[in-house]
Design a protein around this motif. Structure first.
Motif, PDB file in Angstrom:
ATOM      1  N   ALA A 103       2.066   6.917  66.493  1.00 21.22           N
ATOM      2  CA  ALA A 103       2.993   7.978  66.876  1.00 21.22           C
ATOM      3  C   ALA A 103       2.531   8.711  68.132  1.00 21.22           C
ATOM      4  CB  ALA A 103       3.160   8.963  65.726  1.00 21.22           C
ATOM      5  N   GLY A 104       1.625   8.095  68.890  1.00 21.02           N
ATOM      6  CA  GLY A 104       1.094   8.729  70.089  1.00 21.02           C
ATOM      7  C   GLY A 104      -0.384   8.996  69.937  1.00 21.02           C
ATOM      8  N   PRO A 105      -0.949   9.722  70.888  1.00 21.01           N
ATOM      9  CA  PRO A 105      -2.391   9.967  70.848  1.00 21.01           C
ATOM     10  C   PRO A 105      -2.812  10.731  69.591  1.00 21.01           C
ATOM     11  CG  PRO A 105      -1.450  10.665  72.947  1.00 21.01           C
ATOM     12  CD  PRO A 105      -0.303  10.328  72.032  1.00 21.01           C
ATOM     13  N   CYS A 106      -4.019  10.471  69.160  1.00 15.92           N
ATOM     14  CA  CYS A 106      -4.581  11.224  68.037  1.00 15.92           C
ATOM     15  C   CYS A 106      -4.755  12.671  68.444  1.00 15.92           C
ATOM     16  CB  CYS A 106      -5.944  10.654  67.645  1.00 15.92           C
ATOM     17  SG  CYS A 106      -5.856   9.103  66.782  1.00 15.92           S
ATOM     18  N   GLY A 107      -4.582  13.551  67.487  1.00 15.88           N
ATOM     19  CA  GLY A 107      -4.807  14.966  67.726  1.00 15.88           C
ATOM     20  C   GLY A 107      -6.278  15.306  67.539  1.00 15.88           C
ATOM     21  N   GLY A 108      -6.579  16.559  67.717  1.00 16.88           N
ATOM     22  CA  GLY A 108      -7.948  17.037  67.607  1.00 16.88           C
ATOM     23  C   GLY A 108      -8.575  16.772  66.249  1.00 16.88           C
ATOM     24  N   ARG A 114     -15.260  11.149  65.072  1.00 16.85           N
ATOM     25  CA  ARG A 114     -16.623  11.517  65.475  1.00 16.85           C
ATOM     26  C   ARG A 114     -17.488  11.826  64.248  1.00 16.85           C
ATOM     27  NH1 ARG A 114     -17.957  12.464  70.900  1.00 16.85           N
ATOM     28  NH2 ARG A 114     -19.599  13.764  70.059  1.00 16.85           N
ATOM     29  N   ALA A 115     -16.935  12.523  63.288  1.00 16.17           N
ATOM     30  CA  ALA A 115     -17.688  12.846  62.075  1.00 16.17           C
ATOM     31  C   ALA A 115     -18.048  11.581  61.295  1.00 16.17           C
ATOM     32  CB  ALA A 115     -16.896  13.813  61.196  1.00 16.17           C
ATOM     33  N   ALA A 116     -17.173  10.575  61.362  1.00 16.09           N
ATOM     34  CA  ALA A 116     -17.424   9.317  60.664  1.00 16.09           C
ATOM     35  C   ALA A 116     -18.523   8.502  61.336  1.00 16.09           C
ATOM     36  CB  ALA A 116     -16.140   8.501  60.581  1.00 16.09           C
ATOM     37  N   GLY A 117     -18.795   8.783  62.636  1.00 16.14           N
ATOM     38  CA  GLY A 117     -19.898   8.078  63.273  1.00 16.14           C
ATOM     39  C   GLY A 117     -19.709   7.621  64.701  1.00 16.14           C
ATOM     40  N   TYR A 118     -18.517   7.812  65.276  1.00 18.50           N
ATOM     41  CA  TYR A 118     -18.356   7.450  66.688  1.00 18.50           C
ATOM     42  C   TYR A 118     -19.002   8.519  67.558  1.00 18.50           C
ATOM     43  CZ  TYR A 118     -15.216   3.639  65.598  1.00 18.50           C
ATOM     44  OH  TYR A 118     -14.693   2.466  65.124  1.00 18.50           O
ATOM     45  N   ASP A 119     -19.670   8.075  68.610  1.00 17.36           N
ATOM     46  CA  ASP A 119     -20.307   8.999  69.545  1.00 17.36           C
ATOM     47  C   ASP A 119     -19.310   9.566  70.538  1.00 17.36           C
ATOM     48  OD1 ASP A 119     -23.380   8.744  69.009  1.00 17.36           O
ATOM     49  OD2 ASP A 119     -22.560   6.717  68.884  1.00 17.36           O
ATOM     50  N   ALA A 120     -18.230   8.824  70.788  1.00 19.69           N
ATOM     51  CA  ALA A 120     -17.182   9.291  71.694  1.00 19.69           C
ATOM     52  C   ALA A 120     -15.876   8.596  71.320  1.00 19.69           C
ATOM     53  CB  ALA A 120     -17.539   9.005  73.147  1.00 19.69           C
ATOM     54  N   VAL A 121     -14.769   9.285  71.604  1.00 16.93           N
ATOM     55  CA  VAL A 121     -13.426   8.777  71.319  1.00 16.93           C
ATOM     56  C   VAL A 121     -12.606   8.941  72.589  1.00 16.93           C
ATOM     57  CG1 VAL A 121     -11.351   9.070  69.897  1.00 16.93           C
ATOM     58  CG2 VAL A 121     -13.623   9.478  68.893  1.00 16.93           C
TER      59      VAL A 121
END
Length: 150
Positions: A107-112, A119-126
Motif C-alpha cells: 500500500a506504499g512505503p512503510c510508516g515509522g 529495526r527492532a527485529a534486527g535490521y541495522d538500516a531500512v
C-alpha cells in the motif's frame, strides 16, 4: 559514530545480496550487485526467492560484511521480518550487519512504526524505494570500508 553498519575487515568479506522469499524479481538484485561492486565490494548474489535456510547457510559459509535484502513485489516488510528473525536467532549471525530496502509495503512505503519494527527485529538500516531511500543507501555504501577491485 556512523548510523550505518560497518564491515570489520574491509574488502575481505563479501556482501550478500538476496531477494525476499516471495519476490521473484531479479533486476533489482543485478542493480545492487553492480552498485556494490562499483563501491569496491565483492558480492555474492543469491538471487530471488531466497529461503531463510539458504540465506543462513550462505551467511555462515561466507561470513559476509553485510547482508542486503531487497524487495520489489511489496511484501518486503512481511518477508523481511521473517528473514531477519531467523537470521538473528542463529548465534553465529547475531552481529552480522543486515539491511533491507525496496518496496516494503503493497500500500506504499512503510510508516515509522513498520520501520521501527524492522529495526527492532534486527535490521541495522531500512531503505524505502524513494529517491531519498536510494540516496540514503548510497550514503551507507560510502560509509562502509571498501577496497578497489583489481
Amino acid at each position: 559514530m556512523s548510523p550505518y553498519p560497518t564491515t570489520p575487515t574491509p574488502g575481505e568479506q563479501p556482501v550478500l545480496v538476496a531477494g525476499g522469499i516471495s519476490d521473484s524479481h531479479t533486476w533489482n538484485l543485478v542493480y545492487l550487485q553492480l552498485l556494490l561492486e562499483e563501491h569496491g565490494h565483492r558480492v555474492v548474489n543469491l538471487g530471488p526467492c531466497v529461503p531463510e535456510d539458504l540465506l543462513i547457510a550462505e551467511a555462515l559459509a561466507h561470513r559476509p560484511a553485510l547482508i542486503v535484502v531487497s524487495s520489489v513485489n511489496g511484501h518486503g516488510y512481511h518477508d523481511g521480518m521473517r528473514t531477519v528473525t531467523r537470521l538473528r536467532e542463529h548465534p553465529g549471525l547475531t552481529g552480522v550487519p543486515a539491511v533491507i530496502g525496496g518496496k516494503l509495503g503493497i500500500a506504499g512505503p512503510c510508516g515509522g512504526e513498520e520501520v521501527a519494527a524492522l529495526r527492532a527485529a534486527g535490521y541495522d538500516a531500512v531503505f524505502d524505494d524513494s529517491a531519498e531511500g536510494v540516496a540514503d543507501f548510497r550514503r551507507m555504501l560510502q560509509a562502509l570500508p571498501q577496497r578497489a577491485l583489481v
